[in-house]
Design a protein around this motif. Sequence first.
Motif, PDB file in Angstrom:
ATOM      1  N   VAL A  53      -8.358 -10.005  -3.351  1.00  0.00           N
ATOM      2  CA  VAL A  53      -8.461  -8.739  -4.064  1.00  0.00           C
ATOM      3  C   VAL A  53      -8.702  -9.085  -5.524  1.00  0.00           C
ATOM      4  O   VAL A  53      -8.015  -9.940  -6.088  1.00  0.00           O
ATOM      5  CB  VAL A  53      -7.166  -7.906  -3.921  1.00  0.00           C
ATOM      6  CG1 VAL A  53      -7.130  -6.778  -4.933  1.00  0.00           C
ATOM      7  CG2 VAL A  53      -7.028  -7.359  -2.520  1.00  0.00           C
ATOM      8  N   ARG A  54      -9.717  -8.454  -6.114  1.00  0.00           N
ATOM      9  CA  ARG A  54      -9.990  -8.599  -7.542  1.00  0.00           C
ATOM     10  C   ARG A  54      -9.758  -7.234  -8.185  1.00  0.00           C
ATOM     11  O   ARG A  54     -10.424  -6.259  -7.822  1.00  0.00           O
ATOM     12  CB  ARG A  54     -11.426  -9.055  -7.785  1.00  0.00           C
ATOM     13  CG  ARG A  54     -11.702 -10.480  -7.374  1.00  0.00           C
ATOM     14  CD  ARG A  54     -13.125 -10.920  -7.681  1.00  0.00           C
ATOM     15  NE  ARG A  54     -14.163  -9.964  -7.310  1.00  0.00           N
ATOM     16  CZ  ARG A  54     -14.685  -9.836  -6.084  1.00  0.00           C
ATOM     17  NH1 ARG A  54     -14.265 -10.611  -5.108  1.00  0.00           N
ATOM     18  NH2 ARG A  54     -15.625  -8.956  -5.851  1.00  0.00           N
ATOM     19  N   VAL A  87      -0.347  -6.047  -2.833  1.00  0.00           N
ATOM     20  CA  VAL A  87      -1.049  -5.377  -1.732  1.00  0.00           C
ATOM     21  C   VAL A  87      -0.030  -4.890  -0.711  1.00  0.00           C
ATOM     22  O   VAL A  87       1.090  -5.393  -0.640  1.00  0.00           O
ATOM     23  CB  VAL A  87      -2.079  -6.309  -1.054  1.00  0.00           C
ATOM     24  CG1 VAL A  87      -3.230  -6.610  -1.998  1.00  0.00           C
ATOM     25  CG2 VAL A  87      -1.438  -7.592  -0.565  1.00  0.00           C
ATOM     26  N   ARG A  88      -0.461  -3.910   0.082  1.00  0.00           N
ATOM     27  CA  ARG A  88       0.370  -3.413   1.173  1.00  0.00           C
ATOM     28  C   ARG A  88      -0.536  -2.806   2.236  1.00  0.00           C
ATOM     29  O   ARG A  88      -1.744  -2.842   2.123  1.00  0.00           O
ATOM     30  CB  ARG A  88       1.420  -2.439   0.665  1.00  0.00           C
ATOM     31  CG  ARG A  88       0.884  -1.116   0.176  1.00  0.00           C
ATOM     32  CD  ARG A  88       1.999  -0.221  -0.288  1.00  0.00           C
ATOM     33  NE  ARG A  88       1.520   1.143  -0.406  1.00  0.00           N
ATOM     34  CZ  ARG A  88       2.187   2.131  -0.929  1.00  0.00           C
ATOM     35  NH1 ARG A  88       3.397   1.906  -1.402  1.00  0.00           N
ATOM     36  NH2 ARG A  88       1.691   3.334  -0.985  1.00  0.00           N
ATOM     37  N   GLY A  89       0.081  -2.252   3.263  1.00  0.00           N
ATOM     38  CA  GLY A  89      -0.710  -1.727   4.372  1.00  0.00           C
ATOM     39  C   GLY A  89      -1.148  -2.875   5.254  1.00  0.00           C
ATOM     40  O   GLY A  89      -0.323  -3.690   5.678  1.00  0.00           O
ATOM     41  N   SER A  90      -2.429  -2.992   5.481  1.00  0.00           N
ATOM     42  CA  SER A  90      -2.964  -4.027   6.370  1.00  0.00           C
ATOM     43  C   SER A  90      -3.245  -5.347   5.661  1.00  0.00           C
ATOM     44  O   SER A  90      -3.915  -6.210   6.210  1.00  0.00           O
ATOM     45  CB  SER A  90      -4.248  -3.522   7.036  1.00  0.00           C
ATOM     46  OG  SER A  90      -5.246  -3.315   6.059  1.00  0.00           O
ATOM     47  N   LEU A  91      -2.717  -5.523   4.442  1.00  0.00           N
ATOM     48  CA  LEU A  91      -2.971  -6.736   3.670  1.00  0.00           C
ATOM     49  C   LEU A  91      -1.665  -7.437   3.319  1.00  0.00           C
ATOM     50  O   LEU A  91      -0.663  -6.780   3.050  1.00  0.00           O
ATOM     51  CB  LEU A  91      -3.705  -6.402   2.372  1.00  0.00           C
ATOM     52  CG  LEU A  91      -5.034  -5.666   2.495  1.00  0.00           C
ATOM     53  CD1 LEU A  91      -5.569  -5.305   1.126  1.00  0.00           C
ATOM     54  CD2 LEU A  91      -6.030  -6.498   3.274  1.00  0.00           C
ATOM     55  N   GLU A 138      -4.271  -1.246   0.803  1.00  0.00           N
ATOM     56  CA  GLU A 138      -3.916  -0.659  -0.480  1.00  0.00           C
ATOM     57  C   GLU A 138      -3.549  -1.741  -1.493  1.00  0.00           C
ATOM     58  O   GLU A 138      -2.912  -2.736  -1.162  1.00  0.00           O
ATOM     59  CB  GLU A 138      -2.744   0.301  -0.320  1.00  0.00           C
ATOM     60  CG  GLU A 138      -3.069   1.480   0.579  1.00  0.00           C
ATOM     61  CD  GLU A 138      -1.881   2.359   0.865  1.00  0.00           C
ATOM     62  OE1 GLU A 138      -2.112   3.560   1.098  1.00  0.00           O
ATOM     63  OE2 GLU A 138      -0.732   1.870   0.861  1.00  0.00           O
ATOM     64  N   VAL A 139      -3.973  -1.500  -2.724  1.00  0.00           N
ATOM     65  CA  VAL A 139      -3.613  -2.349  -3.851  1.00  0.00           C
ATOM     66  C   VAL A 139      -2.642  -1.540  -4.704  1.00  0.00           C
ATOM     67  O   VAL A 139      -2.870  -0.355  -4.967  1.00  0.00           O
ATOM     68  CB  VAL A 139      -4.859  -2.739  -4.676  1.00  0.00           C
ATOM     69  CG1 VAL A 139      -4.475  -3.540  -5.900  1.00  0.00           C
ATOM     70  CG2 VAL A 139      -5.838  -3.512  -3.811  1.00  0.00           C
ATOM     71  N   VAL A 140      -1.551  -2.183  -5.125  1.00  0.00           N
ATOM     72  CA  VAL A 140      -0.545  -1.520  -5.951  1.00  0.00           C
ATOM     73  C   VAL A 140      -0.545  -2.210  -7.313  1.00  0.00           C
ATOM     74  O   VAL A 140      -0.402  -3.433  -7.383  1.00  0.00           O
ATOM     75  CB  VAL A 140       0.853  -1.606  -5.303  1.00  0.00           C
ATOM     76  CG1 VAL A 140       1.876  -0.849  -6.139  1.00  0.00           C
ATOM     77  CG2 VAL A 140       0.813  -1.069  -3.863  1.00  0.00           C
ATOM     78  N   ARG A 158       1.268   2.195  -9.045  1.00  0.00           N
ATOM     79  CA  ARG A 158       0.268   3.168  -8.597  1.00  0.00           C
ATOM     80  C   ARG A 158      -0.593   2.536  -7.511  1.00  0.00           C
ATOM     81  O   ARG A 158      -0.980   1.376  -7.603  1.00  0.00           O
ATOM     82  CB  ARG A 158      -0.621   3.610  -9.767  1.00  0.00           C
ATOM     83  CG  ARG A 158       0.096   4.448 -10.801  1.00  0.00           C
ATOM     84  CD  ARG A 158       0.394   5.888 -10.357  1.00  0.00           C
ATOM     85  NE  ARG A 158      -0.787   6.638 -10.059  1.00  0.00           N
ATOM     86  CZ  ARG A 158      -1.468   7.375 -10.939  1.00  0.00           C
ATOM     87  NH1 ARG A 158      -1.069   7.448 -12.185  1.00  0.00           N
ATOM     88  NH2 ARG A 158      -2.553   8.009 -10.571  1.00  0.00           N
ATOM     89  N   VAL A 159      -0.893   3.322  -6.493  1.00  0.00           N
ATOM     90  CA  VAL A 159      -1.607   2.836  -5.309  1.00  0.00           C
ATOM     91  C   VAL A 159      -3.103   3.141  -5.438  1.00  0.00           C
ATOM     92  O   VAL A 159      -3.479   4.259  -5.786  1.00  0.00           O
ATOM     93  CB  VAL A 159      -1.036   3.485  -4.038  1.00  0.00           C
ATOM     94  CG1 VAL A 159      -1.852   3.078  -2.810  1.00  0.00           C
ATOM     95  CG2 VAL A 159       0.425   3.118  -3.869  1.00  0.00           C
ATOM     96  N   ILE A 160      -3.900   2.128  -5.130  1.00  0.00           N
ATOM     97  CA  ILE A 160      -5.356   2.289  -5.046  1.00  0.00           C
ATOM     98  C   ILE A 160      -5.728   2.041  -3.592  1.00  0.00           C
ATOM     99  O   ILE A 160      -5.564   0.932  -3.076  1.00  0.00           O
ATOM    100  CB  ILE A 160      -6.098   1.289  -5.942  1.00  0.00           C
ATOM    101  CG1 ILE A 160      -5.660   1.425  -7.400  1.00  0.00           C
ATOM    102  CG2 ILE A 160      -7.606   1.461  -5.807  1.00  0.00           C
ATOM    103  CD1 ILE A 160      -6.196   0.346  -8.322  1.00  0.00           C
ATOM    104  N   ALA A 161      -6.185   3.086  -2.897  1.00  0.00           N
ATOM    105  CA  ALA A 161      -6.625   2.947  -1.509  1.00  0.00           C
ATOM    106  C   ALA A 161      -8.015   2.339  -1.509  1.00  0.00           C
ATOM    107  O   ALA A 161      -8.900   2.769  -2.253  1.00  0.00           O
ATOM    108  CB  ALA A 161      -6.638   4.301  -0.820  1.00  0.00           C
TER     109      ALA A 161
END
Length: 163
Positions: A53-54, A87-91, A138-140, A158-161
């Motif tokens: 993730v960048r 990161v969260r969710g599937s990462l 998701e990136v936090v 803050r979450v970035i989908a």
Amino acid sequence: MTGRGALLVAALAGVLLAGACARSAEPSPAAERSGRLEAGGVTVEAVLADGQVRATFRPQRPGFHVYSIDLPPDGVQGLGIPTVVAVRGSLDAIGTPSADKPVNELRIEELNVTLPVYPDGPVTVTLPIRSTADGPAEVVVTYGACSASTCLPPVRERVIALA
């Protein structure tokens, strides 16, 4: 080639072409995904590609910077907010984040404190990841933007989908 051989070749070519078209219509697991956030005077663009993730933090005003990823969680003497990419969710993160800019020391003589910050302008933080499953990626992010004399409200978790 005989008539029957030509028919067989044509049929095989059709099957291969149909299979290639069907595969190209499906999203590839290695496909790039991205998302964006605008908050706290900073635009953050997050991109998932090539096992990482960048996240690029771009202050919206000239003369503003964000704090280093190396700033302690509570700042220095309570001052500053570290830049965090998670990161969260599937990462899942599989390494530590790194930044593409050097860390500068911002000395505030009146408070007798030195804070690690990036140069004014954009900085990109890279985090090695692996995909754990299908589902939302998701990136936090957490960060704070300041100039030499002004700080903007910090942005926390803050979450970035990524789509």
